[in-house]
Scaffold this motif. Sequence first.
Motif, PDB file in Angstrom:
ATOM      1  N   ILE A  88      -3.202  40.855  -7.253  1.00  0.00           N
ATOM      2  CA  ILE A  88      -2.043  41.156  -8.095  1.00  0.00           C
ATOM      3  C   ILE A  88      -2.555  41.841  -9.354  1.00  0.00           C
ATOM      4  O   ILE A  88      -3.504  41.362  -9.982  1.00  0.00           O
ATOM      5  N   ARG A 141       0.127  43.404  -4.942  1.00  0.00           N
ATOM      6  CA  ARG A 141       1.284  43.593  -5.809  1.00  0.00           C
ATOM      7  C   ARG A 141       0.836  44.243  -7.116  1.00  0.00           C
ATOM      8  O   ARG A 141      -0.113  43.768  -7.760  1.00  0.00           O
ATOM      9  N   THR A 184       2.782  46.681  -2.825  1.00  0.00           N
ATOM     10  CA  THR A 184       3.999  47.142  -3.493  1.00  0.00           C
ATOM     11  C   THR A 184       3.675  47.470  -4.938  1.00  0.00           C
ATOM     12  O   THR A 184       2.733  46.934  -5.523  1.00  0.00           O
ATOM     13  N   THR A 243       9.702  47.934  -3.438  1.00  0.00           N
ATOM     14  CA  THR A 243       8.621  48.772  -3.969  1.00  0.00           C
ATOM     15  C   THR A 243       9.203  50.070  -4.512  1.00  0.00           C
ATOM     16  O   THR A 243      10.253  50.534  -4.061  1.00  0.00           O
TER      17      THR A 243
END
Length: 258
Positions: A88, A141, A184, A243
Amino acid sequence: MDLGIQGKTAVVTASSSGMGRNIAHALAAEGANVVLFARSADKLEAVADEIRAQHGVRAIAVPGDMLAQHDVARLRRIACEELEGPDILILNTGRAPNPLRATLDETDEARWTQAYQNQLWSVIQVAKELVPAMLGRGWGRIVAVTSASVKQPMPHHSLSTVFRAGVSTYVKHLANEVGHAGITANCVAPALIDTSHRSGQAAYTPEQAAARKRLTPLGRMGSQEEVCGVVTFLASRQAGFITGSSINVEGGMVGAIF
C-alpha cells in the motif's frame, strides 16, 4: 468488517504529523505494518512508537525528503528488505506556501516552484521509485491525498489546486498502467476538514468556522477520522474494483453532479 490488509505493508509519506500520521494510525488499526516517511526524525520516531504501542504492528520510521532521490531510494530499500513491501502506498504531501493569495496576486515564481515541488513533483518522485516495487506482487493499493478544490476551485487556492490537479491526472495515468498487476490507484479529495489537531487550538475564528460550515449541506466541518476512513477503505480488499477515481470528502460542497 475485515478489510483484508492485516499483515500488509503500507508506506505513508508526510506522516510525522497531521493527516499522514492519522492515516498511518488508521491503517495500523486494521493490522497493516507501516513505514513512515517524513523529514523530522524525532517526530517520526515518536509516531512509530505510538503505533507500535497502540496497534501491536511493526512501524518503521524512515527520515527523509520526498524531493531527495537518495532518500526515496532508501525508503524503497527499507520497505522491501525489512517488511517485504510495499503493498500500500499513501501519497500525502504538505500544503502550499502561506499565505494563500488570489490567483493574479500569485506573481512570485519561487512560490510557484515551491508549490510544484512539494505537491506534485514530490508525489512523482516517490511513485516512480516505489510503484515498480509493487509490480509482480499481484495486489496493491495506491492512494493520493489531494483536495476537493481540484473539482470545485476555492478562492485563494490556485497555488495548491493547480498542482493537486496534476496529482489527480498522474494517478489516473497510473491506474491505467498498473491495473494489469492487480494494483488500484485512486485519490481522496478532502475539504472543509477540521485541522485544529495541528496546534490543539481552533484553526478558524468563530466567524470563519461558521462561513465554512455554510458551504456544506451537512452544516459542519469534517473530521480527520472521516478522511482517514475513506483512505483506509480504498486501501482495502473490498475496494479492489475501484481505480482511477477521486473520492470527495467535503460534505457536499462540490456542486457538480458528476
